[in-house]
Write an enzyme that holds these catalytic residues in place. Structure first.
Site, short mmCIF file in Angstrom:
data_model
loop_
_atom_site.label_atom_id
_atom_site.label_comp_id
_atom_site.label_asym_id
_atom_site.label_seq_id
_atom_site.Cartn_x
_atom_site.Cartn_y
_atom_site.Cartn_z
N GLU A 36 -2.96 -6.65 -7.70
CA GLU A 36 -1.58 -7.21 -8.28
C GLU A 36 -2.28 -7.34 -9.92
O GLU A 36 -1.58 -7.18 -10.87
CB GLU A 36 -0.79 -8.26 -7.94
CG GLU A 36 0.49 -8.34 -8.67
CD GLU A 36 0.32 -9.30 -9.97
OE1 GLU A 36 1.27 -8.97 -10.55
OE2 GLU A 36 -0.63 -9.98 -10.06
N ASP B 243 -5.45 -10.93 -4.80
CA ASP B 243 -6.68 -10.63 -5.70
C ASP B 243 -6.40 -11.79 -6.83
O ASP B 243 -5.12 -12.51 -7.06
CB ASP B 243 -6.70 -9.48 -6.36
CG ASP B 243 -5.48 -9.00 -6.99
OD1 ASP B 243 -4.27 -9.15 -6.25
OD2 ASP B 243 -5.27 -8.59 -8.03
#
Length: 444
Positions: A154, A92
């Protein structure tokens, strides 16, 4: 030690494919923040599965993480008795709004001045590229058992930590390799031996039941914006140091921050002073740092002559290495709740916490340092990181005897992670692939 020259040559031969793969990953806007479309995040997860399979991890699969986006997992068994290494990165990325001032399209990988520009090119799709290049060389005959765990959240409120705790046996390893940091500057090998933690809360201040005319009622009736400003001002002293009761500070004993590199990377305007006291290394790698990262208040364009009844701010604090994040979050929230200018109503809610981390001398760290030195052919710096990686503290708590190696290609000087014009140097990715391949081969 394995043949360093052979590994470097094999890595160089792989680089055209590595770059091509990285370019494709950068085109996928895998923003896992609430409010952003989910389809690109799922497309990115699928792309990572395929990436690992193409690298030789034929059993790569999606893991359903309750409440969040899927993680990607693979396992390649090594020789009996060999150690187990888990490679981590995340797929991400941060948003890339136009307001940041990008000079290239963030979702179109662009080569300029020897670097690849694009959102996630460094943080952390470069980590995926490093793992891809490593597996391409080792998957056919793993020198040790290799596990791969790629996270999808994250950058936001991660759900992976509880999932790892609930399935700890699956993720157990002797060494964890976290490819999500980098050196101070390209070509200067570095191991990150300490991370600050990251704790975040939301403070809401209310003073009125509804908006009222600022001329008729202003001067006695308090507005929430002014009350919030007074509260936030208590987080720092006149020097800019974070001063919150119960919040721990520290000092840094490793390599020094390169001040010109830091100044260039931080984009501080000419004439603007640094915050805080102590050495620059203390301030960035060992002391707490609190930041207001968002506010829900009327914009200048929407400004009206009214007293504002209620406003909110999101407050993030970096926590000194080695200090429990949950404890520090409680101290921050208690301080905010205690600030009640004009008896305003103050509500504080937790949003996220990640523990800090320190590992300066475990066997894995020393072996990783040797691999870096062999590939770069120069001395390795042991540095800290002002940022945090939520899963690292969790892994350290679950597996305290394991070594945790933090490295990568995100250089402080030019990478501009989380900001406009994020970029990565492909030559740094190449060196890190060679170092990581050498490291795993040595462990085996």
């Amino acid at each position: 030690m394995a043949d360093v020259a052979a590994i470097k040559a094999a890595t160089a031969a792989l680089m055209p494919e590595v770059i091509e793969r990285l370019e494709h990953l950068v085109t996928i806007p895998s923003i896992a923040f609430p409010g952003f479309p989910a389809d690109p995040v799922h497309a990115m997860a699928d792309a990572v599965v395929q990436l690992l399979k193409d690298a030789g991890a034929t059993g790569a699969e999606l893991l359903d993480v309750p409440g969040g986006y899927p993680a990607v997992y693979a396992e390649l068994p090594g020789p009996e008795g060999a150690p187990t290494v888990l490679l981590y990165a995340h797929y991400d990325v941060q948003p890339a709004p136009e307001s940041q001032g990008w000079t290239t399209d963030p979702w179109t990988p662009t080569m300029k001045d020897g670097r690849m520009f694009g959102r996630g090119a460094a943080d952390d799709k470069s980590g995926l590229a490093i793992h891809f290049g490593t597996l391409k060389q080792l998957a056919a005959d793993p020198p040790c058992t290799i596990k791969v765990l790629i996270e999808g959240e994250e950058e936001t409120a991660s759900h992976l930590g509880p999932f790892v705790s609930a399935n700890s046996e699956r993720f157990a390893a002797d060494v964890y390799v976290i490819a999500d940091v980098g050196p101070q500057a390209v070509g200067r090998p570095a191991l990150t031996t300490a991370l600050r933690g990251n704790v975040i809360c939301t403070v809401t201040v209310s003073t009125l039941a509804n908006p009222v005319h600022s001329g008729i009622f202003g001067g006695a009736a308090p507005d929430a914006v002014t009350a919030l400003i007074r509260i936030l001002d208590t987080l720092h002293d006149e020097n800019g140091d974070t001063v919150i009761p119960g919040v721990t500070s520290g000092t840094w004993g490793g390599a020094d921050i390169d001040e010109p590199v830091y100044r260039a990377g931080s984009a501080i305007l000419d004439g603007v002073d640094y915050l805080g006291t102590g050495s620059l290394s203390d301030r960035i790698w060992a002391k707490p740092s609190v930041t207001v990262i968002g506010m829900d208040i009327p914009s200048v364009a929407a400004a009206s002559n009214v007293l504002i009844p209620s406003v909110s701010a999101r407050v993030a604090m970096r926590v000194a290495p080695g200090v429990p994040g949950e404890q520090q979050l409680e101290a921050l929230m208690a301080h905010l709740r205690a600030q009640r200018p004009w008896n305003a109503v103050v509500e504080v809610e937790p949003f996220k916490f990640g523990d800090a981390f320190v590992d300066e001398g475990s066997p894995g760290i020393r072996a990783a340092e040797a691999a870096l030195a062999a590939v770069y052919e120069t001395e390795v710096e042991c540095i800290g990181a002002g940022g945090s990686i939520p899963l690292v503290g969790r892994l350290h708590g679950l597996f305290p005897e394991a070594s945790i190696v933090l490295w990568g290609a995100e250089d402080t000087e030019l990478a501009r992670i989380h900001a406009s014009d994020e970029s990565v140097d492909p030559a740094e990715i190449e060196r890190m692939i060679a170092a990581q391949t050498l490291f795993l081969s040595t462990l085996g």
